[in-house]
Scaffold this motif. Sequence first.
Motif, short mmCIF file in Angstrom:
data_model
loop_
_atom_site.label_atom_id
_atom_site.label_comp_id
_atom_site.label_asym_id
_atom_site.label_seq_id
_atom_site.Cartn_x
_atom_site.Cartn_y
_atom_site.Cartn_z
N ARG A 1 -5.63 -9.18 -1.73
CA ARG A 1 -4.43 -8.81 -0.97
C ARG A 1 -4.43 -7.33 -0.62
NH1 ARG A 1 -0.60 -11.32 -5.36
NH2 ARG A 1 -2.23 -10.23 -6.47
N ALA A 2 -4.87 -6.50 -1.56
CA ALA A 2 -4.90 -5.06 -1.30
C ALA A 2 -5.94 -4.73 -0.24
CB ALA A 2 -5.21 -4.30 -2.60
N VAL A 3 -7.10 -5.35 -0.32
CA VAL A 3 -8.16 -5.10 0.66
C VAL A 3 -7.73 -5.62 2.03
CG1 VAL A 3 -10.56 -5.58 1.31
CG2 VAL A 3 -9.98 -5.12 -1.09
N ASP A 4 -7.18 -6.83 2.08
CA ASP A 4 -6.76 -7.39 3.36
C ASP A 4 -5.71 -6.53 4.03
OD1 ASP A 4 -8.51 -9.49 3.04
OD2 ASP A 4 -6.98 -10.94 2.43
N SER A 5 -4.78 -6.00 3.25
CA SER A 5 -3.75 -5.13 3.80
C SER A 5 -4.37 -3.86 4.41
CB SER A 5 -2.76 -4.76 2.71
OG SER A 5 -1.75 -3.93 3.21
N ALA A 6 -5.33 -3.28 3.72
CA ALA A 6 -6.02 -2.09 4.24
C ALA A 6 -6.81 -2.44 5.50
CB ALA A 6 -6.94 -1.50 3.17
N LEU A 7 -7.45 -3.61 5.52
CA LEU A 7 -8.21 -4.03 6.70
C LEU A 7 -7.29 -4.25 7.91
CD1 LEU A 7 -10.80 -6.49 5.11
CD2 LEU A 7 -11.26 -4.21 6.06
N ASP A 8 -6.10 -4.77 7.66
CA ASP A 8 -5.14 -4.95 8.76
C ASP A 8 -4.80 -3.61 9.40
OD1 ASP A 8 -5.11 -7.65 8.20
OD2 ASP A 8 -3.16 -7.62 7.20
N ARG A 9 -4.53 -2.61 8.57
CA ARG A 9 -4.20 -1.28 9.11
C ARG A 9 -5.41 -0.69 9.84
NH1 ARG A 9 -1.98 -1.18 3.99
NH2 ARG A 9 -3.62 0.19 3.18
N LEU A 10 -6.60 -0.90 9.28
CA LEU A 10 -7.82 -0.39 9.91
C LEU A 10 -8.05 -1.07 11.25
CD1 LEU A 10 -10.25 1.51 9.51
CD2 LEU A 10 -11.44 -0.42 8.43
#
Length: 196
Positions: free
Chosen positions: A71-80
């Motif tokens: 979840r943390a990685v996916d959230s960062a990838l969304d912003r990226l």
Amino acid sequence: MAHPTHQAGRGSAPFARVSRREHGYNMRQVDQFLDRAREYYDGWDPALPPVTSRDVRTVAFDPARGGYDPRAVDSALDRLEDAFAQRERDDLIAREGEQAWLTRIGRLSAVLRARLHREPGERFRRPRHRNAPGYNVQDVDALCNELLNYFEHDEPLSVDVVRRAVFREAKGPDGYEENQVDAFLDRVVELMATID
């Protein structure tokens, strides 16, 4: 359950990790991809292969025990992904003008809206095999109705709603073909990330 970490820096992980008994994302793969994306975005090395918003959206990592919390990685990838999409839009406008960008999103929007205007229950193919897994038709059509309101009636809808969409499973002809729905939603996210 995810375990919090300290601020990213030397000797600390940039994301929370799952417990040692759970599977998260392979940390090495995540770190390598994000380093490569950061270097490309910042222009540190022009010899690097390009990284696009689509690359960010479609990247996949192997599962690993005790890995990064997905979840943390996916959230960062969304912003990226959003940052890359905005930069790609700005670059296109700088190279070819705003009209070129408007033409491009107009074409994509027309293709997407054409599918959304199909009758409910007829928007996507049905799986060929009787027991093949598919997506629940009513669930997918409900999201399609929200998207139609977003595109044509300016109803608010976050791109994250589309990114996080989950559909109940249906078997064979009772569902929509998963690959076709996924490809369509991928294009929707591409458009929404560019215009929002």
